[in-house]
Design a protein around this motif. Structure first.
Motif, mmCIF file in Angstrom:
data_model
loop_
_atom_site.group_PDB
_atom_site.id
_atom_site.type_symbol
_atom_site.label_atom_id
_atom_site.label_comp_id
_atom_site.label_asym_id
_atom_site.label_seq_id
_atom_site.Cartn_x
_atom_site.Cartn_y
_atom_site.Cartn_z
ATOM 1 N N VAL A 1 12.720 -6.473 4.613
ATOM 2 C CA VAL A 1 12.734 -5.445 3.571
ATOM 3 C C VAL A 1 12.465 -4.077 4.200
ATOM 4 O O VAL A 1 11.514 -3.922 4.975
ATOM 5 N N GLY A 2 13.300 -3.105 3.826
ATOM 6 C CA GLY A 2 13.037 -1.745 4.236
ATOM 7 C C GLY A 2 12.037 -1.106 3.280
ATOM 8 O O GLY A 2 12.352 -0.895 2.104
ATOM 9 N N VAL A 3 10.837 -0.843 3.764
ATOM 10 C CA VAL A 3 9.765 -0.299 2.927
ATOM 11 C C VAL A 3 9.459 1.124 3.381
ATOM 12 O O VAL A 3 8.903 1.325 4.468
ATOM 13 N N PRO A 4 9.791 2.136 2.590
ATOM 14 C CA PRO A 4 9.476 3.520 2.963
ATOM 15 C C PRO A 4 7.968 3.741 3.025
ATOM 16 O O PRO A 4 7.189 3.036 2.386
ATOM 17 N N GLU A 5 7.559 4.716 3.778
ATOM 18 C CA GLU A 5 6.139 5.048 3.854
ATOM 19 C C GLU A 5 5.629 5.516 2.489
ATOM 20 O O GLU A 5 6.343 6.169 1.735
ATOM 21 N N GLY A 6 4.411 5.167 2.203
ATOM 22 C CA GLY A 6 3.780 5.613 0.971
ATOM 23 C C GLY A 6 3.966 4.682 -0.206
ATOM 24 O O GLY A 6 3.387 4.912 -1.274
#
Length: 283
Positions: free
Chosen positions: A40-45
């Motif tokens: 899964v691509g999880v963006p920061e924050g």
């Protein structure tokens, strides 16, 4: 952030649109030995992830566990798991000595990677008690009224048995008019089952047969044939979970169904309405 499983991509997108949350990028690969890896691509924050995954197969169960673990590994603090269709949910008890309570085993596994679970119309509501985290059950049957024609003739909403009449009532109430009844089953032998509506006359009426799951389609197709034989003007099927194992769809078509309406808890060509609004209400 909404994290869709491979069996719930359309529902994941609908839920993202309904809630205004972002839709995660999910990739899959298989190793030479056949093992799956979901990433899964999880963006920061991002501190909360909603994993949406129907578990229609054993592989889908493994995928769900991996998606949960992937977002945890990426640093997400809170995970909510939406299970639109829970595989093994009908094995809510041990049928013979030495057999497992499979729904309990599955629920315990799912619980290890999440803070909360949302189930859509499990076949047995009692399966919520198998989870080791808070579990919310939502009913989506009312959504099935949306795709029905507005001009049904003296509509009759039938459930497969007395125990499921609340589903038929939910569709009828959302539709706004019509009668509700249920089928009675009389078993004559190990293979011969007679299915009849309990009280209501069907001749000349538009009948909607409502069920939570259409699996093999055997009882449903027999019900359709009985209704057509009794002179119903039109017979359609509305179900929450269109599982359609093996030749279930062919059975319904051969029995003379005029239309099949289902939700996107399991994504099929008969999906006519999304449960996203119902799920969004409890997130």
């Amino acid at each position: 952030m909404i994290v869709p499983g491979s069996e719930s991509q359309a529902l994941g997108a609908a839920l993202a649109a309904e809630t205004g949350h972002s839709l995660a990028a999910v990739d899959y690969e298989r190793f030479p030995d056949g093992e799956l890896m979901a990433s899964v691509g999880v963006p920061e924050g991002v501190d909360r992830a909603v994993v949406v995954a129907a578990t229609t197969t054993d592989a889908a169960h493994v995928e769900l566990l991996q998606l949960q673990d992937a977002v945890r590994e990426a640093g997400v603090d809170r995970v909510v798991t939406v299970v639109p269709y829970m595989g093994y949910g009908r094995q809510e008890r041990a049928f013979e000595p030495g057999q497992p309570v499979s729904a309990r085993a599955v629920a315990r596994a799912i619980s290890t990677g999440t803070d909360r679970v949302v189930l859509v119309d499990p076949h047995e509501a009692s399966v919520r008690d198998f989870f080791d985290v808070p579990c919310t059950v939502v009913g989506a049957a009312a959504r099935l009224a949306d795709p029905l024609a507005a001009d049904l003739t003296d509509p009759l909403f039938l459930s497969p048995d007395a125990g499921a009449i609340d589903l038929a009532e939910a569709v009828r109430d959302a539709y706004g008019r019509g009668d509700v009844d249920y089928f009675e089953k009389v078993r004559h032998s190990g293979t011969e089952v007679e299915v009849t509506p309990s009280d209501a006359a069907v001749e000349g009426r538009d009948v909607v047969v409502v069920d939570d799951i259409v699996a093999t389609g055997s009882t449903m197709s027999e019900s359709i044939a009985v209704l057509n034989g009794r002179g119903a003007a039109d017979v359609s099927v509305a179900c929450v979970h269109p599982l359609f194992a093996r030749n279930a769809r062919t059975k319904l078509e051969r029995a003379g169904v005029s239309a099949i309406y289902a939700t996107d808890t399991i994504e099929r060509d008969v999906t006519a309405v999304s449960v996203a609004p119902t799920v969004a209400d409890v997130l």
